[in-house]
Write an enzyme that holds these catalytic residues in place. Structure first.
Site, PDB file in Angstrom:
ATOM      1  N   CYS A   1      42.476  28.767  36.573  1.00 60.92           N
ATOM      2  CA  CYS A   1      42.230  27.472  37.326  1.00 60.92           C
ATOM      3  C   CYS A   1      40.878  27.018  36.557  1.00 60.92           C
ATOM      4  O   CYS A   1      40.514  25.928  37.097  1.00 60.92           O
ATOM      5  CB  CYS A   1      41.661  28.354  38.576  1.00 60.92           C
ATOM      6  SG  CYS A   1      40.272  29.576  38.419  1.00 60.92           S
TER       7      CYS A   1
ATOM      8  N   PRO B   1      35.881  39.340  32.494  1.00 59.53           N
ATOM      9  CA  PRO B   1      36.909  40.155  32.076  1.00 59.53           C
ATOM     10  C   PRO B   1      38.393  39.465  32.056  1.00 59.53           C
ATOM     11  O   PRO B   1      39.134  39.857  31.329  1.00 59.53           O
ATOM     12  CB  PRO B   1      36.799  41.623  32.269  1.00 59.53           C
ATOM     13  CG  PRO B   1      36.149  41.445  33.906  1.00 59.53           C
ATOM     14  CD  PRO B   1      35.391  40.364  33.682  1.00 59.53           C
TER      15      PRO B   1
ATOM     16  N   GLN C   1      44.457  37.028  30.960  1.00 56.52           N
ATOM     17  CA  GLN C   1      45.282  35.695  31.191  1.00 56.52           C
ATOM     18  C   GLN C   1      45.565  35.077  29.688  1.00 56.52           C
ATOM     19  O   GLN C   1      46.727  34.682  29.538  1.00 56.52           O
ATOM     20  CB  GLN C   1      44.322  34.732  31.763  1.00 56.52           C
ATOM     21  CG  GLN C   1      44.083  35.226  33.243  1.00 56.52           C
ATOM     22  CD  GLN C   1      42.916  34.241  33.808  1.00 56.52           C
ATOM     23  OE1 GLN C   1      42.115  33.862  33.161  1.00 56.52           O
ATOM     24  NE2 GLN C   1      42.736  33.974  35.042  1.00 56.52           N
TER      25      GLN C   1
ATOM     26  N   GLY D   1      47.008  34.950  49.009  1.00 54.99           N
ATOM     27  CA  GLY D   1      47.416  35.244  47.687  1.00 54.99           C
ATOM     28  C   GLY D   1      47.262  36.749  47.431  1.00 54.99           C
ATOM     29  O   GLY D   1      46.849  37.290  47.922  1.00 54.99           O
TER      30      GLY D   1
END
Length: 425
Positions: free
Chosen positions: A50, A113, A118, A187
């Site tokens: 994002c 973190p 990711q 989500g």
């Protein structure tokens, strides 16, 4: 060989631009294959969150402009618009940038973190797509090691702060007693999981998790004693929700102005606090125009985040030093690897010449030649053969006036000032 890291992030691009440049999970493999075809390289990875979209590439043939043009074309942006927000790092700077990103030093929330996970996901996707070779593979592993060392050797991970934590902190400022509030989380990914954990720890009265699949929502809900519903149930849940925090990978808004307006009427205009962490956005921006709605986007969290960063500033200095050392060490080892093929070929050539001279000496001994004479001839023959090619090249370089190359040769052969002295008798 060249490394390239280019992209946009929360510091260079608005949420409007970031959501247009974001890659969906379904796009990644195709995009990686296109990117490798464009760069004529087998090594590339894409990190898309994002707060950033970045390309990591090993290349020799194309400059950054061509890759930026591909990125703009892929996402249907003008090159000028993308270039205004993009940054490019090459070689040493690219390595250092990747290590800073993985360590959380370039994040909206200093030291958070989640970015390391990711980054590991980006590596896994690229490996699955077949676009990670030995060089990019080594770089990712070095990046993970540097990030781990930063976590272990500094206090940058203490006093946890993240976008999720910032969202919950903002909710605490608006609702004095969260234990009387009800929360709707849209989500079921990593960020929403963190939000749920923070809200649960603060004793929020009721938590509802809405997701595209009920199974995933139920798994998360079970962990925190929450309720699981489908996305289609959101309008009904809004009526009882004081806090709404959303973070999905949807390409289209999930929550519109009409649905919120209807919920507000049934709530008798009791305020709703909303945070849209998703990129692209899950909640239509027009929702923020409603009188009894407090809608915040990722970009609005900067001030909240700043309050939670003070304790990490000192640790960041130590972390930057560790990253610099890690980047320098990686590039040094990489440059050493570049000499491996040359050394291997030189060793093979030397061993071939040695074997030729040794065979000749063995034949002479078999024919009764004096052993001392054979040894002297073996040494002289091997020396002459080993020096022949370098001697020819040095004479050529000297004739061409290549003083720099001659100086390098002197260093290569370790010829100090005393090297011309006569050997001891």
């Amino acid at each position: 060989m060249a490394f390239l890291a280019l992209g946009i992030n929360h510091k260079t691009a608005s949420v409007d631009v970031r959501e247009r440049v974001a890659f969906t999970p379904e796009q990644l493999v195709e995009a990686l294959q296109q990117l490798c075809q464009l760069t004529q390289s087998r090594e590339a990875a894409i990190l898309s969150t994002c707060n950033r979209s970045e390309l990591y590439i090993e290349h020799e043939h194309l400059g950054a402009d061509s890759i930026l043009a591909w990125l703009a074309n892929y996402h249907h942006l003008s090159l000028e618009e993308l270039r205004a927000s993009a940054y490019v790092h090459e070689d040493d700077a690219a390595v250092r940038h990747m290590m800073r990103v993985a360590s959380g030093l370039d994040s909206l929330v200093l030291g958070e973190p989640q970015i390391l996970g990711q980054m590991k996901s980006a590596y896994a996707v690229a490996r699955e797509a077949g676009t990670v070779g030995p060089l990019l593979g080594r770089l990712f592993q070095a990046t993970f090691s540097a990030a781990k060392q930063v976590r272990t050797d500094t206090a940058i991970g203490e006093n946890p702060v993240s976008v999720a934590f910032a969202a919950v902190s903002l909710a605490k400022q608006i609702f004095s007693d969260l234990q009387r509030s009800q929360a709707l989380l849209i989500g079921a990914g990593e960020t929403i999981t963190l939000v749920a954990r923070h809200l649960h720890d603060l004793g929020v009265k009721r938590i509802v998790v809405a997701n595209r699949t009920l199974e995933r929502a139920s798994m998360l809900a079970a962990e925190f004693g929450a309720h699981a519903v489908l996305l289609s149930d959101i309008p009904a849940e809004l009526v009882n929700s004081d806090i709404v925090i959303s973070s999905t990978a949807s390409q289209l808004p999930i929550l519109g102005k009409g649905a919120v307006e209807s919920a507000l009427k049934l709530r008798k205009h009791k305020p709703i606090f909303m945070v849209d962490i998703a990129v692209p956005r899950d909640i239509e921006p027009e929702v923020g125009e409603l009188d009894d709605v407090y809608l915040y986007s990722v970009d609005d969290l900067h001030e909240v985040v700043a309050e939670n960063l003070k304790s990490r500033q000192g640790a960041a200095l130590a972390a930057e030093q560790l990253v610099s050392v890690g980047a320098e060490d990686f590039m040094s080892r990489l440059r050493e690897l570049a000499a491996v093929d040359v050394l291997r070929a030189y060793r093979q050539q030397s061993e071939r010449l040695r074997d030729e001279e040794l065979s000749k000496a063995q034949r002479m001994l078999a024919n009764g030649s004096n052993a001392e004479d054979v040894l002297i001839q073996l040494a002289r023959g091997l020396t002459n053969k080993l020096l022949h090619a370098p001697s020819v090249q040095l004479k050529k370089l000297s004739a061409e006036g290549r003083v720099d190359a001659l100086a390098m040769a002197q260093e290569l052969f370790a010829l100090g000032e005393g090297s011309t002295d006569k050997p001891p008798q």
